[in-house]
Design a protein around this motif. Structure first.
Motif, PDB file in Angstrom:
ATOM      1  N   CYS A   1       0.817  -1.217   0.000  1.00  0.00           N
ATOM      2  CA  CYS A   1       0.000   0.000   0.000  1.00  0.00           C
ATOM      3  C   CYS A   1       0.849   1.264   0.000  1.00  0.00           C
ATOM      4  CB  CYS A   1      -0.917   0.029   1.223  1.00  0.00           C
ATOM      5  SG  CYS A   1      -2.026  -1.382   1.350  1.00  0.00           S
ATOM      6  N   GLY A   2       2.168   1.117   0.005  1.00  0.00           N
ATOM      7  CA  GLY A   2       3.026   2.280   0.100  1.00  0.00           C
ATOM      8  C   GLY A   2       3.138   3.095  -1.168  1.00  0.00           C
ATOM      9  N   ILE A   3       2.424   2.701  -2.219  1.00  0.00           N
ATOM     10  CA  ILE A   3       2.399   3.488  -3.452  1.00  0.00           C
ATOM     11  C   ILE A   3       1.416   4.640  -3.283  1.00  0.00           C
ATOM     12  CG2 ILE A   3       3.063   1.546  -4.903  1.00  0.00           C
ATOM     13  CD1 ILE A   3       0.132   1.267  -5.714  1.00  0.00           C
ATOM     14  N   SER A   4       1.347   5.499  -4.284  1.00  0.00           N
ATOM     15  CA  SER A   4       0.550   6.717  -4.151  1.00  0.00           C
ATOM     16  C   SER A   4      -0.909   6.554  -4.554  1.00  0.00           C
ATOM     17  CB  SER A   4       1.190   7.834  -5.000  1.00  0.00           C
ATOM     18  OG  SER A   4       0.471   9.029  -4.886  1.00  0.00           O
ATOM     19  N   ALA A   5      -1.293   5.400  -5.053  1.00  0.00           N
ATOM     20  CA  ALA A   5      -2.670   5.202  -5.522  1.00  0.00           C
ATOM     21  C   ALA A   5      -3.612   5.109  -4.328  1.00  0.00           C
ATOM     22  CB  ALA A   5      -2.758   3.942  -6.383  1.00  0.00           C
ATOM     23  N   PHE A   6      -3.996   6.262  -3.805  1.00  0.00           N
ATOM     24  CA  PHE A   6      -4.825   6.324  -2.596  1.00  0.00           C
ATOM     25  C   PHE A   6      -6.262   6.683  -2.966  1.00  0.00           C
ATOM     26  CE2 PHE A   6      -6.761   8.905   0.733  1.00  0.00           C
ATOM     27  CZ  PHE A   6      -6.592   8.102   1.847  1.00  0.00           C
ATOM     28  N   PRO A   7      -7.258   6.014  -2.376  1.00  0.00           N
ATOM     29  CA  PRO A   7      -7.182   4.916  -1.408  1.00  0.00           C
ATOM     30  C   PRO A   7      -7.328   3.549  -2.068  1.00  0.00           C
ATOM     31  CG  PRO A   7      -9.410   5.754  -1.459  1.00  0.00           C
ATOM     32  CD  PRO A   7      -8.644   6.531  -2.517  1.00  0.00           C
ATOM     33  N   MET A   8      -7.151   3.511  -3.401  1.00  0.00           N
ATOM     34  CA  MET A   8      -7.414   2.282  -4.141  1.00  0.00           C
ATOM     35  C   MET A   8      -6.583   1.106  -3.634  1.00  0.00           C
ATOM     36  SD  MET A   8      -7.087   1.605  -8.231  1.00  0.00           S
ATOM     37  CE  MET A   8      -7.815   3.204  -8.590  1.00  0.00           C
ATOM     38  N   SER A   9      -5.280   1.339  -3.451  1.00  0.00           N
ATOM     39  CA  SER A   9      -4.412   0.250  -3.037  1.00  0.00           C
ATOM     40  C   SER A   9      -4.781  -0.261  -1.648  1.00  0.00           C
ATOM     41  CB  SER A   9      -2.952   0.705  -3.065  1.00  0.00           C
ATOM     42  OG  SER A   9      -2.088  -0.361  -2.742  1.00  0.00           O
ATOM     43  N   GLY A  10      -5.075   0.658  -0.725  1.00  0.00           N
ATOM     44  CA  GLY A  10      -5.468   0.251   0.617  1.00  0.00           C
ATOM     45  C   GLY A  10      -6.715  -0.615   0.607  1.00  0.00           C
ATOM     46  N   ARG A  11      -7.676  -0.252  -0.223  1.00  0.00           N
ATOM     47  CA  ARG A  11      -8.922  -1.023  -0.295  1.00  0.00           C
ATOM     48  C   ARG A  11      -8.686  -2.394  -0.918  1.00  0.00           C
ATOM     49  NH1 ARG A  11     -13.439   3.565  -1.763  1.00  0.00           N
ATOM     50  NH2 ARG A  11     -11.802   4.473  -2.956  1.00  0.00           N
ATOM     51  N   VAL A  12      -7.850  -2.438  -1.960  1.00  0.00           N
ATOM     52  CA  VAL A  12      -7.565  -3.707  -2.632  1.00  0.00           C
ATOM     53  C   VAL A  12      -6.925  -4.694  -1.659  1.00  0.00           C
ATOM     54  CG1 VAL A  12      -6.077  -4.796  -4.373  1.00  0.00           C
ATOM     55  CG2 VAL A  12      -7.410  -2.785  -4.966  1.00  0.00           C
ATOM     56  N   ILE A  13      -5.948  -4.207  -0.882  1.00  0.00           N
ATOM     57  CA  ILE A  13      -5.257  -5.077   0.066  1.00  0.00           C
ATOM     58  C   ILE A  13      -6.203  -5.534   1.166  1.00  0.00           C
ATOM     59  CG2 ILE A  13      -3.344  -5.239   1.690  1.00  0.00           C
ATOM     60  CD1 ILE A  13      -2.686  -5.024  -1.402  1.00  0.00           C
ATOM     61  N   ALA A  14      -7.054  -4.641   1.656  1.00  0.00           N
ATOM     62  CA  ALA A  14      -8.013  -5.009   2.703  1.00  0.00           C
ATOM     63  C   ALA A  14      -8.971  -6.096   2.201  1.00  0.00           C
ATOM     64  CB  ALA A  14      -8.788  -3.778   3.151  1.00  0.00           C
TER      65      ALA A  14
ATOM     66  N   GLY B   1      -3.495   3.473   6.429  1.00  0.00           N
ATOM     67  CA  GLY B   1      -2.428   4.247   7.050  1.00  0.00           C
ATOM     68  C   GLY B   1      -1.161   4.242   6.208  1.00  0.00           C
ATOM     69  N   VAL B   2      -0.787   3.069   5.710  1.00  0.00           N
ATOM     70  CA  VAL B   2       0.391   2.970   4.847  1.00  0.00           C
ATOM     71  C   VAL B   2       0.144   3.696   3.525  1.00  0.00           C
ATOM     72  CG1 VAL B   2       1.914   1.379   3.605  1.00  0.00           C
ATOM     73  CG2 VAL B   2       1.118   0.790   5.896  1.00  0.00           C
ATOM     74  N   ASN B   3      -1.079   3.593   3.017  1.00  0.00           N
ATOM     75  CA  ASN B   3      -1.416   4.233   1.743  1.00  0.00           C
ATOM     76  C   ASN B   3      -1.320   5.757   1.832  1.00  0.00           C
ATOM     77  OD1 ASN B   3      -4.079   3.369  -0.668  1.00  0.00           O
ATOM     78  ND2 ASN B   3      -1.997   4.073  -0.953  1.00  0.00           N
ATOM     79  N   VAL B   4      -1.736   6.317   2.968  1.00  0.00           N
ATOM     80  CA  VAL B   4      -1.600   7.758   3.184  1.00  0.00           C
ATOM     81  C   VAL B   4      -0.127   8.153   3.184  1.00  0.00           C
ATOM     82  CG1 VAL B   4      -1.901   9.623   4.866  1.00  0.00           C
ATOM     83  CG2 VAL B   4      -3.778   8.046   4.418  1.00  0.00           C
ATOM     84  N   ALA B   5       0.699   7.347   3.857  1.00  0.00           N
ATOM     85  CA  ALA B   5       2.139   7.615   3.881  1.00  0.00           C
ATOM     86  C   ALA B   5       2.725   7.554   2.477  1.00  0.00           C
ATOM     87  CB  ALA B   5       2.838   6.605   4.787  1.00  0.00           C
TER      88      ALA B   5
END
Length: 385
Positions: free
Chosen positions: A329-342, A360-364
């Motif tokens: 999730c550390g990439i900039s695609a927010f919040p898409m990556s965070g949702r995909v991982i969840a 949280g990691v996605n925001v960072a």
């Protein structure tokens, strides 16, 4: 036909569009149509791919007045390019809008997530090195590597400065791969993790409220720290944090709302069609463009891998295990990556809720990608000496 044109010169003016039409133009119409199709049919970054696709069609009509460079009749796409891309204005304005949309509270509350975000930028530098071995100049190679951050504005900003002739394909690749996060990341993560690792549970952590004073001071401190470390990054990180400052100040809600809606929409529209205007056949239909698309995918995959492997490394030395998927999730695609991982965690175990940690990691990752872009901007001139 030539004799007829000589006898009736006005026919040349009337028919020049047909006479100078080539298969390359038709191919680029197809490319533009494909981008519009992906935007409309599959909802792939429609706010950008649709204008880019239409701009590409306009730019590839023979003798198009939209891209005319004649002194007395400069095309509107050329005017927009000179006014917003050549001087890097449009990407900076987009960063102001993004900053106004961001909530950095998860990052402030848990600063260690920046480690995952930093590790997820590995693909940028690995791809840049690989691209130099394939014959790209270092400025071009670094611009290609930025695609891995899944941050379109940063890609455009770096390309506008160091790879103008590659702006079109770089931008298309960046936004296409951003939209393909749900397609690319899951198989990559499954390939480098075990089922047991993907089922690691990370309990809900009580979210202590972040004071408004802390959230107000955060963008100011980030600008100062990043600016001192890499002054060339101030335009990028400064615009991002200025937008966030508008939001967190609490006294300019009208400006914050304007940045999040009217400014974001207007600049996105102009940015998209202007980028499309740079995608002329002679620039786009080259072997290097194919390499750029392939290297962009490599950068994106390596960024995902870097974040996941870093999380796995931490688990070797920690008694409190983290689900390694959150590293992606550390990439900039927010919040898409965070949702995909969840969603991936829930698929492995319906009782495993890691959305809090993933976001949280996605925001960072939003901050890390901009900082990485600043480092690239600082490294290019240093290594060219």
């Amino acid at each position: 036909m030539d004799g007829l044109l000589l006898q009736y010169p006005w026919l040349n003016e009337l028919l020049m569009g047909f006479l100078d039409l080539s298969w390359q133009h038709v191919v680029m119409w197809g490319v533009g149509a494909l981008l519009i199709f992906l935007a409309v049919r599959y909802d792939y970054e429609p706010a950008l791919l649709l204008p880019i696709g239409f701009g590409a069609i306009l730019a590839n009509i023979p003798h198009s007045s939209a891209v005319s460079v004649e002194a007395d009749a400069v095309g509107f796409l050329i005017t927009l390019y000179n006014a917003g891309i050549a001087n890097e204005l449009f990407p900076v304005l987009i960063f102001i809008a993004i900053g106004a949309m961001c909530d950095f509270a998860p990052l402030i509350r848990n600063p260690k997530v920046m480690l995952f975000a930093a590790a997820a930028q590995f693909g940028i530098f690995a791809t840049a090195i690989g691209a130099t071995f394939l014959g790209f100049s270092f400025p071009h190679a670094a611009s290609i590597g930025i695609i891995g951050a899944a941050d379109g504005p940063t890609t455009i900003y770096v390309a506008a400065r160091y790879a103008v002739e590659l702006l079109g394909p770089l931008s298309v690749a960046a936004y296409c791969y951003m939209s393909l996060v749900p397609v690319i990341q899951p198989p990559v993560i499954r390939a480098i993790t075990t089922a047991n690792e993907r089922k690691i549970k990370m309990g809900f952590e009580g979210e202590e409220p972040v004071s408004s004073t802390t959230k107000f001071l955060f963008p100011l401190m980030i600008v100062l720290i990043a600016g001192i470390v890499a002054p060339i990054s101030v335009a990028l990180i400064g615009a991002l944090m200025f937008g966030n400052l508008l939001k967190e100040s609490g006294v300019v809600d009208n400006l914050s709302n304007c940045a999040q809606s009217e400014l974001a929409n207007l600049v996105t529209l102009l940015l998209g069609i202007t980028i499309g205007g740079t995608m002329t056949a002679e620039r786009f239909l080259t072997f290097n463009v194919l390499l750029i698309m392939a290297l962009g995918a490599v950068a994106f995959v390596f960024d995902t891998v870097g974040g996941v492997l870093f999380a796995k490394l931490l688990n070797l030395f920690s008694t409190k295990k983290v689900n390694p998927m959150i590293g992606a999730c550390g990439i900039s695609a927010f919040p898409m990556s965070g949702r995909v991982i969840a969603k991936m965690a829930l698929k492995e175990d319906p009782t495993n809720f890691i959305i809090q940690h993933a976001i949280g990691v996605n925001v960072a990752g939003q901050v890390a990608s901009v900082v990485a872009g600043g480092l690239v901007l600082a490294l290019i001139p240093a290594l060219m000496k």
